[in-house]
Design a protein around this motif. Sequence first.
Motif, mmCIF file in Angstrom:
data_model
loop_
_atom_site.group_PDB
_atom_site.id
_atom_site.type_symbol
_atom_site.label_atom_id
_atom_site.label_comp_id
_atom_site.label_asym_id
_atom_site.label_seq_id
_atom_site.Cartn_x
_atom_site.Cartn_y
_atom_site.Cartn_z
ATOM 1 N N MET A 1 0.819 -1.183 -0.135
ATOM 2 C CA MET A 1 -0.073 0.069 0.024
ATOM 3 C C MET A 1 0.655 1.347 -0.014
ATOM 4 O O MET A 1 1.974 1.297 0.561
ATOM 5 N N MET A 2 0.339 2.329 -0.612
ATOM 6 C CA MET A 2 1.132 3.574 -0.594
ATOM 7 C C MET A 2 0.274 4.483 -0.244
ATOM 8 O O MET A 2 -1.112 4.711 -0.294
ATOM 9 N N THR A 3 0.832 5.723 0.404
ATOM 10 C CA THR A 3 0.133 6.818 0.842
ATOM 11 C C THR A 3 0.855 8.047 0.438
ATOM 12 O O THR A 3 2.131 8.150 0.618
ATOM 13 N N VAL A 4 0.228 8.998 0.010
ATOM 14 C CA VAL A 4 0.585 10.296 -0.650
ATOM 15 C C VAL A 4 -0.003 11.381 0.173
ATOM 16 O O VAL A 4 -0.960 11.271 0.466
ATOM 17 N N VAL A 5 1.027 12.220 0.414
ATOM 18 C CA VAL A 5 0.672 13.501 1.226
ATOM 19 C C VAL A 5 0.803 14.610 0.330
ATOM 20 O O VAL A 5 1.856 14.833 0.078
ATOM 21 N N THR A 6 -0.014 15.536 0.140
ATOM 22 C CA THR A 6 -0.079 16.581 -0.766
ATOM 23 C C THR A 6 -0.323 17.777 -0.013
ATOM 24 O O THR A 6 -1.652 17.857 0.768
ATOM 25 N N GLN A 7 0.427 18.711 0.040
ATOM 26 C CA GLN A 7 0.295 20.195 0.822
ATOM 27 C C GLN A 7 0.065 21.033 -0.144
ATOM 28 O O GLN A 7 0.933 21.304 -1.207
ATOM 29 N N VAL A 8 -0.960 21.868 0.028
ATOM 30 C CA VAL A 8 -1.272 23.161 -0.792
ATOM 31 C C VAL A 8 -1.475 24.426 -0.082
ATOM 32 O O VAL A 8 -1.934 24.159 1.203
ATOM 33 N N THR A 9 -1.557 25.437 -0.663
ATOM 34 C CA THR A 9 -1.675 27.022 0.082
ATOM 35 C C THR A 9 -2.613 27.430 -0.891
ATOM 36 O O THR A 9 -2.721 27.424 -2.271
ATOM 37 N N LEU A 10 -3.725 27.754 -0.314
ATOM 38 C CA LEU A 10 -5.064 28.383 -1.208
ATOM 39 C C LEU A 10 -5.088 29.716 -1.033
ATOM 40 O O LEU A 10 -4.596 30.385 -0.101
ATOM 41 N N LYS A 11 -5.560 30.369 -2.092
ATOM 42 C CA LYS A 11 -5.873 31.949 -2.104
ATOM 43 C C LYS A 11 -6.590 32.416 -1.145
ATOM 44 O O LYS A 11 -7.792 31.436 -0.843
ATOM 45 N N THR A 12 -6.464 33.429 -0.284
ATOM 46 C CA THR A 12 -7.568 33.886 0.538
ATOM 47 C C THR A 12 -8.912 33.852 0.119
ATOM 48 O O THR A 12 -9.130 34.426 -0.857
ATOM 49 N N GLY A 13 -9.717 33.353 1.016
ATOM 50 C CA GLY A 13 -11.084 33.480 0.624
ATOM 51 C C GLY A 13 -11.818 32.521 -0.346
ATOM 52 O O GLY A 13 -12.895 32.169 -0.303
ATOM 53 N N CYS A 14 -11.086 31.481 -0.877
ATOM 54 C CA CYS A 14 -11.247 30.376 -1.681
ATOM 55 C C CYS A 14 -11.170 29.015 -0.959
ATOM 56 O O CYS A 14 -11.608 27.971 -1.655
ATOM 57 N N GLU A 15 -11.196 29.114 0.339
ATOM 58 C CA GLU A 15 -11.002 27.611 1.310
ATOM 59 C C GLU A 15 -12.052 26.888 1.009
ATOM 60 O O GLU A 15 -12.203 25.754 0.966
ATOM 61 N N PRO A 16 -13.528 27.658 1.305
ATOM 62 C CA PRO A 16 -14.659 26.749 1.356
ATOM 63 C C PRO A 16 -15.022 26.182 0.019
ATOM 64 O O PRO A 16 -15.480 24.870 -0.002
ATOM 65 N N GLU A 17 -14.765 26.734 -1.197
ATOM 66 C CA GLU A 17 -14.696 26.229 -2.631
ATOM 67 C C GLU A 17 -13.853 25.102 -2.789
ATOM 68 O O GLU A 17 -14.274 24.130 -3.314
ATOM 69 N N TRP A 18 -12.701 25.324 -2.339
ATOM 70 C CA TRP A 18 -11.640 24.260 -2.621
ATOM 71 C C TRP A 18 -11.862 22.996 -1.698
ATOM 72 O O TRP A 18 -11.893 21.995 -2.089
ATOM 73 N N ASP A 19 -12.167 23.301 -0.499
ATOM 74 C CA ASP A 19 -12.760 22.332 0.404
ATOM 75 C C ASP A 19 -14.087 21.353 -0.258
ATOM 76 O O ASP A 19 -13.849 20.165 -0.122
ATOM 77 N N ALA A 20 -14.992 22.175 -0.820
ATOM 78 C CA ALA A 20 -16.084 21.366 -1.249
ATOM 79 C C ALA A 20 -15.538 20.638 -2.597
ATOM 80 O O ALA A 20 -15.943 19.323 -2.601
ATOM 81 N N ALA A 21 -14.678 21.018 -3.432
ATOM 82 C CA ALA A 21 -14.274 20.265 -4.489
ATOM 83 C C ALA A 21 -13.593 19.106 -4.049
ATOM 84 O O ALA A 21 -13.573 18.044 -4.596
ATOM 85 N N MET A 22 -12.649 19.318 -2.789
ATOM 86 C CA MET A 22 -11.798 18.090 -2.442
ATOM 87 C C MET A 22 -12.970 17.132 -1.972
ATOM 88 O O MET A 22 -12.573 15.944 -2.125
ATOM 89 N N ARG A 23 -14.007 17.643 -1.280
ATOM 90 C CA ARG A 23 -14.651 16.517 -0.710
ATOM 91 C C ARG A 23 -15.405 15.616 -1.807
ATOM 92 O O ARG A 23 -15.630 14.556 -1.852
ATOM 93 N N GLU A 24 -15.866 16.455 -2.926
ATOM 94 C CA GLU A 24 -16.428 15.691 -3.992
ATOM 95 C C GLU A 24 -15.152 14.702 -4.676
ATOM 96 O O GLU A 24 -15.568 13.626 -5.106
ATOM 97 N N ARG A 25 -14.065 15.283 -4.726
ATOM 98 C CA ARG A 25 -12.880 14.524 -5.230
ATOM 99 C C ARG A 25 -12.886 13.005 -4.484
ATOM 100 O O ARG A 25 -12.629 12.016 -5.081
ATOM 101 N N LEU A 26 -12.756 13.252 -3.161
ATOM 102 C CA LEU A 26 -12.720 12.046 -2.384
ATOM 103 C C LEU A 26 -13.716 11.088 -2.357
ATOM 104 O O LEU A 26 -13.807 9.898 -2.561
ATOM 105 N N ALA A 27 -15.068 11.829 -2.441
ATOM 106 C CA ALA A 27 -16.152 10.934 -2.769
ATOM 107 C C ALA A 27 -16.149 10.164 -4.253
ATOM 108 O O ALA A 27 -16.343 8.780 -4.194
ATOM 109 N N ALA A 28 -15.791 10.650 -4.981
ATOM 110 C CA ALA A 28 -15.587 10.057 -6.823
ATOM 111 C C ALA A 28 -14.547 8.992 -6.604
ATOM 112 O O ALA A 28 -14.365 7.966 -7.157
#
Length: 109
Positions: A1-28
Amino acid sequence: MMTVVTQVTLKTGCEPEWDAAMRERLAAARGQRGWVGGQLLIPLDGVNKRAVVGTWESRADWEAWHEDERFLESRKRMDGLQEGRSEMVWYEVVTEGRGAGSSSVGPPQ
């Protein structure tokens, strides 16, 4: 098994939209061959930073997911919400422990 850890910095104010997109990505990703699980993390010292932890049976499974149309669509959406480049580190899973039940955490309240 392999685990990948990805770190990102978000543009200020974009956090809720990015989080929602990541939740959708994880669900997919749940339906993808080799998917084991993942987490979206917010460090206590950086509200505009994120770490994504994804565990896969193999790196080849992860690479196949990155060719999937759902992943590519989410990447277009999310890349415009980030500052700079993301940083990835791969780990081979030596051992894993989880609680009796699994849970999913929703948006911060």
